[in-house]
Write a protein that holds these residues in place. Sequence first.
Motif, PDB file in Angstrom:
ATOM      1  N   LEU A 202     -75.370 -79.109  18.974  1.00 14.64           N
ATOM      2  CA  LEU A 202     -75.627 -79.760  17.689  1.00 14.64           C
ATOM      3  C   LEU A 202     -77.094 -80.164  17.565  1.00 14.64           C
ATOM      4  CD1 LEU A 202     -72.631 -82.101  16.763  1.00 14.64           C
ATOM      5  CD2 LEU A 202     -73.632 -80.281  15.384  1.00 14.64           C
ATOM      6  N   ALA A 203     -77.648 -80.703  18.634  1.00 15.06           N
ATOM      7  CA  ALA A 203     -79.068 -81.077  18.612  1.00 15.06           C
ATOM      8  C   ALA A 203     -79.945 -79.847  18.393  1.00 15.06           C
ATOM      9  CB  ALA A 203     -79.440 -81.776  19.913  1.00 15.06           C
ATOM     10  N   THR A 204     -79.547 -78.722  18.998  1.00 13.17           N
ATOM     11  CA  THR A 204     -80.294 -77.474  18.820  1.00 13.17           C
ATOM     12  C   THR A 204     -80.246 -77.011  17.370  1.00 13.17           C
ATOM     13  OG1 THR A 204     -79.796 -76.823  21.098  1.00 13.17           O
ATOM     14  CG2 THR A 204     -80.473 -75.086  19.573  1.00 13.17           C
ATOM     15  N   LEU A 205     -79.062 -77.083  16.769  1.00 15.63           N
ATOM     16  CA  LEU A 205     -78.913 -76.657  15.376  1.00 15.63           C
ATOM     17  C   LEU A 205     -79.689 -77.567  14.426  1.00 15.63           C
ATOM     18  CD1 LEU A 205     -75.111 -75.764  15.368  1.00 15.63           C
ATOM     19  CD2 LEU A 205     -77.032 -74.168  15.281  1.00 15.63           C
ATOM     20  N   ILE A 206     -79.691 -78.860  14.705  1.00 19.53           N
ATOM     21  CA  ILE A 206     -80.445 -79.794  13.864  1.00 19.53           C
ATOM     22  C   ILE A 206     -81.931 -79.451  13.895  1.00 19.53           C
ATOM     23  CG2 ILE A 206     -81.196 -82.212  13.701  1.00 19.53           C
ATOM     24  CD1 ILE A 206     -78.365 -83.006  14.577  1.00 19.53           C
TER      25      ILE A 206
ATOM     26  N   GLY B  76     -71.894 -76.926  10.347  1.00 21.83           N
ATOM     27  CA  GLY B  76     -70.651 -77.251   9.662  1.00 21.83           C
ATOM     28  C   GLY B  76     -69.427 -76.858  10.465  1.00 21.83           C
ATOM     29  N   SER B  77     -69.507 -75.724  11.142  1.00 19.84           N
ATOM     30  CA  SER B  77     -68.397 -75.291  11.990  1.00 19.84           C
ATOM     31  C   SER B  77     -68.173 -76.265  13.139  1.00 19.84           C
ATOM     32  CB  SER B  77     -68.678 -73.885  12.538  1.00 19.84           C
ATOM     33  OG  SER B  77     -68.776 -72.939  11.498  1.00 19.84           O
ATOM     34  N   PHE B  78     -69.252 -76.751  13.730  1.00 20.45           N
ATOM     35  CA  PHE B  78     -69.119 -77.710  14.831  1.00 20.45           C
ATOM     36  C   PHE B  78     -68.525 -79.024  14.342  1.00 20.45           C
ATOM     37  CE2 PHE B  78     -71.597 -74.957  17.508  1.00 20.45           C
ATOM     38  CZ  PHE B  78     -71.193 -75.306  18.797  1.00 20.45           C
ATOM     39  N   VAL B  79     -68.960 -79.485  13.187  1.00 18.01           N
ATOM     40  CA  VAL B  79     -68.407 -80.727  12.643  1.00 18.01           C
ATOM     41  C   VAL B  79     -66.903 -80.564  12.393  1.00 18.01           C
ATOM     42  CG1 VAL B  79     -68.430 -82.265  10.642  1.00 18.01           C
ATOM     43  CG2 VAL B  79     -70.585 -81.501  11.645  1.00 18.01           C
ATOM     44  N   ARG B  80     -66.510 -79.410  11.892  1.00 22.54           N
ATOM     45  CA  ARG B  80     -65.093 -79.163  11.616  1.00 22.54           C
ATOM     46  C   ARG B  80     -64.271 -79.133  12.904  1.00 22.54           C
ATOM     47  NH1 ARG B  80     -60.718 -79.455  11.102  1.00 22.54           N
ATOM     48  NH2 ARG B  80     -59.186 -78.171   9.995  1.00 22.54           N
ATOM     49  N   CYS B  81     -64.803 -78.496  13.940  1.00 20.49           N
ATOM     50  CA  CYS B  81     -64.039 -78.335  15.181  1.00 20.49           C
ATOM     51  C   CYS B  81     -64.120 -79.557  16.092  1.00 20.49           C
ATOM     52  CB  CYS B  81     -64.550 -77.108  15.942  1.00 20.49           C
ATOM     53  SG  CYS B  81     -64.388 -75.568  15.040  1.00 20.49           S
ATOM     54  N   TYR B  82     -65.230 -80.282  16.039  1.00 17.43           N
ATOM     55  CA  TYR B  82     -65.432 -81.413  16.953  1.00 17.43           C
ATOM     56  C   TYR B  82     -65.840 -82.646  16.151  1.00 17.43           C
ATOM     57  CZ  TYR B  82     -65.562 -77.618  20.354  1.00 17.43           C
ATOM     58  OH  TYR B  82     -65.256 -76.515  21.114  1.00 17.43           O
TER      59      TYR B  82
ATOM     60  N   LEU C  52     -65.767 -75.712  25.479  1.00 14.87           N
ATOM     61  CA  LEU C  52     -67.056 -75.917  24.819  1.00 14.87           C
ATOM     62  C   LEU C  52     -67.421 -77.388  24.672  1.00 14.87           C
ATOM     63  CD1 LEU C  52     -69.324 -74.254  23.487  1.00 14.87           C
ATOM     64  CD2 LEU C  52     -68.122 -74.502  21.310  1.00 14.87           C
ATOM     65  N   GLN C  53     -66.475 -78.277  24.837  1.00 15.67           N
ATOM     66  CA  GLN C  53     -66.709 -79.699  24.557  1.00 15.67           C
ATOM     67  C   GLN C  53     -67.907 -80.288  25.305  1.00 15.67           C
ATOM     68  OE1 GLN C  53     -63.253 -82.125  25.138  1.00 15.67           O
ATOM     69  NE2 GLN C  53     -63.950 -83.683  23.698  1.00 15.67           N
ATOM     70  N   PRO C  54     -68.141 -79.967  26.595  1.00 13.67           N
ATOM     71  CA  PRO C  54     -69.303 -80.560  27.292  1.00 13.67           C
ATOM     72  C   PRO C  54     -70.653 -80.181  26.689  1.00 13.67           C
ATOM     73  CG  PRO C  54     -67.736 -79.621  28.863  1.00 13.67           C
ATOM     74  CD  PRO C  54     -67.318 -79.155  27.511  1.00 13.67           C
ATOM     75  N   TYR C  55     -70.693 -79.112  25.885  1.00 11.48           N
ATOM     76  CA  TYR C  55     -71.970 -78.614  25.375  1.00 11.48           C
ATOM     77  C   TYR C  55     -72.162 -78.916  23.889  1.00 11.48           C
ATOM     78  CZ  TYR C  55     -71.343 -75.886  29.646  1.00 11.48           C
ATOM     79  OH  TYR C  55     -71.113 -75.507  30.941  1.00 11.48           O
ATOM     80  N   VAL C  56     -71.212 -79.612  23.271  1.00 12.72           N
ATOM     81  CA  VAL C  56     -71.274 -79.827  21.825  1.00 12.72           C
ATOM     82  C   VAL C  56     -72.523 -80.602  21.426  1.00 12.72           C
ATOM     83  CG1 VAL C  56     -70.152 -80.966  19.870  1.00 12.72           C
ATOM     84  CG2 VAL C  56     -68.786 -79.650  21.501  1.00 12.72           C
ATOM     85  N   SER C  57     -72.833 -81.675  22.144  1.00 14.38           N
ATOM     86  CA  SER C  57     -73.992 -82.502  21.792  1.00 14.38           C
ATOM     87  C   SER C  57     -75.288 -81.702  21.871  1.00 14.38           C
ATOM     88  CB  SER C  57     -74.062 -83.724  22.706  1.00 14.38           C
ATOM     89  OG  SER C  57     -72.919 -84.530  22.558  1.00 14.38           O
TER      90      SER C  57
ATOM     91  N   SER D  32     -73.945 -87.576  15.027  1.00 14.79           N
ATOM     92  CA  SER D  32     -75.006 -86.780  14.392  1.00 14.79           C
ATOM     93  C   SER D  32     -74.873 -86.733  12.881  1.00 14.79           C
ATOM     94  CB  SER D  32     -74.977 -85.342  14.935  1.00 14.79           C
ATOM     95  OG  SER D  32     -75.130 -85.324  16.333  1.00 14.79           O
ATOM     96  N   LEU D  33     -73.813 -87.317  12.337  1.00 16.11           N
ATOM     97  CA  LEU D  33     -73.562 -87.222  10.901  1.00 16.11           C
ATOM     98  C   LEU D  33     -74.681 -87.825  10.049  1.00 16.11           C
ATOM     99  CD1 LEU D  33     -71.224 -85.867   9.484  1.00 16.11           C
ATOM    100  CD2 LEU D  33     -70.180 -88.108   9.134  1.00 16.11           C
ATOM    101  N   PRO D  34     -75.265 -88.974  10.428  1.00 19.99           N
ATOM    102  CA  PRO D  34     -76.372 -89.516   9.611  1.00 19.99           C
ATOM    103  C   PRO D  34     -77.566 -88.576   9.505  1.00 19.99           C
ATOM    104  CG  PRO D  34     -75.506 -91.205  11.077  1.00 19.99           C
ATOM    105  CD  PRO D  34     -74.873 -89.917  11.505  1.00 19.99           C
ATOM    106  N   VAL D  35     -77.718 -87.702  10.502  1.00 20.54           N
ATOM    107  CA  VAL D  35     -78.807 -86.725  10.453  1.00 20.54           C
ATOM    108  C   VAL D  35     -78.374 -85.460   9.726  1.00 20.54           C
ATOM    109  CG1 VAL D  35     -80.387 -85.326  11.841  1.00 20.54           C
ATOM    110  CG2 VAL D  35     -79.769 -87.631  12.601  1.00 20.54           C
ATOM    111  N   LEU D  36     -77.133 -85.029   9.967  1.00 18.23           N
ATOM    112  CA  LEU D  36     -76.666 -83.759   9.424  1.00 18.23           C
ATOM    113  C   LEU D  36     -76.459 -83.796   7.907  1.00 18.23           C
ATOM    114  CD1 LEU D  36     -74.117 -82.539  12.126  1.00 18.23           C
ATOM    115  CD2 LEU D  36     -76.248 -81.424  11.462  1.00 18.23           C
ATOM    116  N   LEU D  37     -75.841 -84.859   7.406  1.00 19.63           N
ATOM    117  CA  LEU D  37     -75.529 -84.891   5.974  1.00 19.63           C
ATOM    118  C   LEU D  37     -76.763 -84.757   5.085  1.00 19.63           C
ATOM    119  CD1 LEU D  37     -72.563 -87.414   5.526  1.00 19.63           C
ATOM    120  CD2 LEU D  37     -72.628 -84.976   4.975  1.00 19.63           C
TER     121      LEU D  37
END
Length: 762
Positions: A405-409, A428-434, A397-402, A441-446
């Motif tokens: 995450l952008a989709t979820l945001i 939150g699950s993605f942040v935990r795993c990756y 899944l690593q190649p698709y994480v970005s 993306s943390l400045p946007v997610l938090l």
Amino acid sequence: MTENILNLLTSSSKLDRDKGITEYDNLIKSEDTSERDKKVEEVDRVLHDQVSSNNSRWEERHGYLLALKSLVDYKKKKGDIAFLCKVQNIGVHYLQDSEVRVRGGAGELLGELCKYHGVQIYRNNSQKVIQLIRNNLERQIDPDNEGAAKENEEVGKLMEKLASSKSADSSQIFHDTAGWKNLETSMKCLQHMIEGCGAEFRSEFSEELFSLLITTLSHTNRFVRETGFYVCTSLISACGNPGGREDEEERMDVDEVAEEAGLEDEGISPILRFGVPLSEHLGRGLADNWSQVRLASSTATRAFLISLDKVDRKQFFPVLLPRLCLNRYYLAEGVRIYSQKTWSEVMGSEGCRLVEEFLENIVEYYTSATTANNHAVREAACQCIAELAKKISLDALQPYVSLLLATLIDCFKDDSWPVRDMACVAAGSFVRCYPAESRGSLPVLLPLFWQNLGDPISSVRQGAAIAIANTIRAYGTEILPEVIEKVNRGIENLENQPVESEKYGNLDTGPANFGVAKRVRDNDPELHENQQMYSCGSLAPKMGRGGGGGCTESKFRKPSEPWELADGCVHLVGEIANIKGCQNCENLVDSILTPMSRIVEKKHFVNHLSLFNTVCVRFSGIAKVIQKKILKAHVEEFFDLIFYSLESENGLASYSAEECLETLSKVLGPNILSGRIENYNPRYFNSYQRHLSGHPGTPVRSLGSSPISFGAPPPMRREIPFAEPLRNDKADISMMSSGPMAIPARSSEAMSYQPSLGGTPT
């Protein structure tokens, strides 16, 4: 006896007609042949005479068709060729009746003839049935078709009503929702005939028939699409090779017509021959906005995949697999359960491997589904993305994480709160795993997490608490200072909570005004006047990303209030307490418990008992996981809040306080808890003793019959989603995800922190 059967068969009551058919069947099967044949023929003759008159009722015509259907097997055994010719003409004639139930009975009659007399019945009548379907695809009216002419008159009246509503979409609404009665019944007749012919129908499969069916699958009317997929299901079952081609030699024994049509080249199934265009239309049906069409397409998809062997199926997975995956989480229960069973039957225990193999197609479909016009699709897409983070291997899944995450945001901005909720949990699950890939993306997610923590919807606040706790697991002490500051500020800001929200704040400050505020809002004219009306079963109010309305509206949003943020902070403290092996987290919980207990001082607002309920639930969970020395230092601070809730008239808060006392008794011991309560406040101890008196030897009893009970027993408390951590045991994880219906989860200790997401059991 015959008179009674005739009266029942021509009755205006369906129950009577069904009873009449049962008695007629018993008469046909009776062993007294001398009387039987005479009575059977008498019933047939009288019914024929009744329906031959111009003023016959539709119930009489329907009863006649049911009787003829019962006679098919009986007449075949007698070798009555004249009956066979007559009844075919009758069936085709009544396919154009003005009454839909008569047309349906005619289709069932022709299907019964095909069942007992084979494919020749289809050959004799198929052109007329297919022509009826063609004529009605665009509402072309046959001048000799009485039913179609009458329906066209009704259509004109309905269109006039829609036009008078001055809606720009009135024409589209009509074509998408109004019934196309003659078309549907003609297609169902074709379905009955295919099912009656069974495997023999394979000889009749042609490109012309396939093209006609494909046209119905993309029809503008949802009822036509639904019926078309059910016809496809019957066609696939009849012409496919169930279970692959293991019995190929047996299946090659088919009608000579099939060889002339060129459908038996190298033993290729006709379904496989047209598999590519069929799979594309099945994929569109699996993504249809109407749940009934999705379900019909799901039945056709299961039949299609089961008819192919494992090698042949694989070429269609890029289209079908992503949609099957998403429908396992779809809002409509029928679609969801059926898709889960299909996944189990088709994928077996290879679900996770197949998802990884076709991951590019799945990610592409999930991301596109988050922009669908149907909020139920967007919510399911977010759930599926969270499932990928939980169950698919990190490397795959690593190649698709970005991208994910952008989709979820982007989904955080959705007007539908279930979508925002699932997007938050998934992020939150993605942040935990990756953690490394998510850091950018943390400045946007938090800020989005904190925004959801104060959302007016309780489950959204709970999901945000889970997401922030997962972020702490990923980055540890790096974000803890910010968490401590915001939690303290959120609880302290409770003193700024007004008695009621601004719009409905002009109420008395008495404690009984919770229902008053609700009534004021319910009777607000702005909520009920000049609004578009929708059917309760319609998806129209849910379709637009920014649309709203309808009885199941999920878009209602109001500004967050201080008590809601405080409620979210309490949930967050409860989630942080579940983080194992983090001394800083334990210290944080220790420092927050005292301010959390002082929430009891803020009773000036209407919803204070909702907040107290959350405190009781979360403190009960915290007591189970923190060290006893920390618990003992703070337990007395919560007695005021617990006993205030216990003796309140709010059933949910009272029940939660009761469970909290039970948990404290188990953790500390009943004697220690009793002593602490007595030392703190003798009145509380007296209440606690009265509470214990109902069940000697047990720490807590049900409040429903307690001496301190107020009113009726409290309702069953809904379990707070994700409130309890999953067991941190690899064996348990393996057991939970070993079933073929689920995509197996990674057997990693870190994944035990991810919440169950519903849908397919995880």
